[in-house]
Design a protein around this motif. Structure first.
Motif, short mmCIF file in Angstrom:
data_model
loop_
_atom_site.label_atom_id
_atom_site.label_comp_id
_atom_site.label_asym_id
_atom_site.label_seq_id
_atom_site.Cartn_x
_atom_site.Cartn_y
_atom_site.Cartn_z
N VAL A 229 35.67 68.51 -24.60
CA VAL A 229 36.92 67.79 -24.82
C VAL A 229 37.91 68.00 -23.87
O VAL A 229 38.22 69.07 -23.59
N TYR A 230 38.62 66.82 -23.69
CA TYR A 230 39.77 66.88 -22.81
C TYR A 230 40.84 65.78 -23.46
O TYR A 230 40.70 64.65 -23.41
N GLY A 231 41.96 66.65 -24.06
CA GLY A 231 42.90 65.82 -24.84
C GLY A 231 42.28 65.20 -25.96
O GLY A 231 41.67 65.77 -26.89
N SER A 232 42.58 63.71 -25.81
CA SER A 232 41.99 63.01 -27.05
C SER A 232 40.62 62.54 -26.88
O SER A 232 39.86 61.68 -27.39
N ASN A 233 40.04 62.73 -25.68
CA ASN A 233 38.74 62.36 -25.03
C ASN A 233 37.60 63.36 -25.30
O ASN A 233 37.95 64.48 -24.92
N VAL A 234 36.53 63.01 -25.90
CA VAL A 234 35.36 63.94 -25.93
C VAL A 234 34.34 63.22 -24.94
O VAL A 234 33.90 62.16 -25.18
N TYR A 235 33.78 63.90 -23.92
CA TYR A 235 32.78 63.48 -22.87
C TYR A 235 31.44 64.09 -23.44
O TYR A 235 31.54 65.22 -23.41
N ILE A 242 27.13 59.30 -19.61
CA ILE A 242 28.09 60.26 -20.05
C ILE A 242 28.97 59.26 -20.66
O ILE A 242 29.19 58.24 -20.32
N ILE A 243 29.05 59.63 -22.05
CA ILE A 243 29.99 58.70 -22.99
C ILE A 243 31.35 59.26 -23.22
O ILE A 243 31.38 60.68 -23.45
N ASN A 244 32.12 58.51 -23.23
CA ASN A 244 33.58 58.96 -23.62
C ASN A 244 34.10 58.43 -24.80
O ASN A 244 33.99 57.29 -25.21
N VAL A 245 34.33 59.52 -25.83
CA VAL A 245 34.67 59.02 -27.17
C VAL A 245 36.13 59.10 -27.37
O VAL A 245 36.63 60.45 -27.07
N THR A 246 37.07 58.34 -27.41
CA THR A 246 38.46 58.77 -27.84
C THR A 246 38.74 58.79 -29.21
O THR A 246 38.47 57.89 -30.02
N THR A 247 39.12 60.04 -29.34
CA THR A 247 39.46 60.29 -30.82
C THR A 247 40.77 60.04 -31.29
O THR A 247 41.50 60.90 -31.84
N THR A 248 41.25 58.78 -31.42
CA THR A 248 42.42 58.48 -31.75
C THR A 248 42.33 57.86 -33.32
O THR A 248 41.08 58.17 -33.74
N SER A 249 43.22 57.21 -33.89
CA SER A 249 43.13 56.75 -35.05
C SER A 249 41.76 55.74 -35.32
O SER A 249 41.38 55.65 -36.34
#
Length: 289
Positions: A229-235, A242-249
């Motif tokens: 986890v880096y900020g609002s990004n989960v790698y 490698i998938i980047n999931v952005t955990t915003t609304s």
């Protein structure tokens, strides 16, 4: 106070420009990096002769730590540094899978798969002590600001447990029907993230295991291991991608890198964090580093 905060934010934004933004990840026997800005890929270490289940980074002394499952040891190498990168042994361990660094106390935590033992040692491998013993262990992550560690146990199903950094107050917080191979935390938002190996689901809860949600499906069952986890990004390391999931609304899932080989572990390295740590002396900065 507002002026100080404003000045700090300007400084961080200024130094961020032109600094390194890398994903460091492992395939069988290799540790590589890919530049998040340019997409350039480079080998850091090769011919390591083992699956590398876990990687972590020490921003205090600037070392990458990693496990070698078949070689029964924990190694580290200085990063960034002049090439070639040279590794050194930190500790001997029985089938190590998880490694996590407490940069503020110069401690390294590691899990042994078969023995179920979780150890702590100094950053150079000295003063190694047994912290706790449990069912066969796998993933490991630290909440250094609140002095907790989270780890998964490897049985026919999966559990996530937490304890104090000294091994006390051990408790189960998540019971899953799937094994859990990847764990990471967002210390600022108070969320724990993990991947279920056989289902391919990325899930999250608060630090007590409550308010559990399915964040997204990786659509790649039985290949999900590394997570960071880096900020609002989960790698997420899932198969050869490698998938980047952005955990915003609105959850956004993007494949940001593909490799010819299976990827086992992944972390984010941002050079900016070396500067932030000089200004913020709490564990929370690690959630964004």
């Amino acid at each position: 106070m507002n002026c100080l905060l404003f000045g700090f934010m300007i400084y961080v934004n200024f130094i961020d420009k032109g600094h390194q933004h890398k994903l460091i990840y492992s395939t069988y026997g290799n540790i590589k990096e890919t530049d998040l800005i340019t997409g350039e890929v480079a080998d850091l270490l090769t011919n390591l002769q083992s699956v590398i289940h876990s990687i972590d980074y020490d921003y205090q002394y600037e070392y990458v730590y990693f496990t070698r499952f078949e070689r029964n040891d924990i190694l580290r190498f200085r990063y960034p540094a002049e090439r070639p990168y040279i590794s050194e042994t930190v500790s001997i361990a029985d089938k190590p899978v998880g490694v996590a660094v407490d940069s503020f106390n110069s401690d390294v935590y590691l899990t042994e798969y078969g023995t179920g033992k979780l150890y702590r040692c100094a950053s150079d491998g000295s003063n190694k002590i047994l912290i706790l013993q449990d069912d066969p262990l796998y993933a490991l992550t630290l909440d250094t600001s609140n002095r907790w560690m989270y780890y998964s146990t490897y049985t026919t199903s999966g559990k996530i447990r937490k304890s104090r950094l000294n091994g006390t107050e051990k408790q189960t917080i998540v019971n899953s029907s799937h094994r859990i191979y990847g764990l990471s935390i967002d210390a600022i938002r108070g969320r724990l993230f993990w991947m279920e190996y056989s289902s391919g689901d990325l899930k999250s809860s608060n630090f007590n295991g409550e308010n559990e949600i399915k964040v997204v499906s990786t659509n790649a069952a039985s290949t999900n291991i590394g997570i960071h986890v880096y900020g609002s990004n989960v790698y997420c390391a899932t198969g050869t991608t490698i998938i980047n999931v952005t955990t915003t609304s609105t959850m956004i899932k993007n494949i940001i890198y593909s490799d010819p080989e299976r990827i086992f572990s992944v972390i984010v390295y941002k050079e900016t964090c070396k500067y932030i740590k000089d200004y913020v002396f709490t564990g929370n900065f690690m959630s964004d580093c």
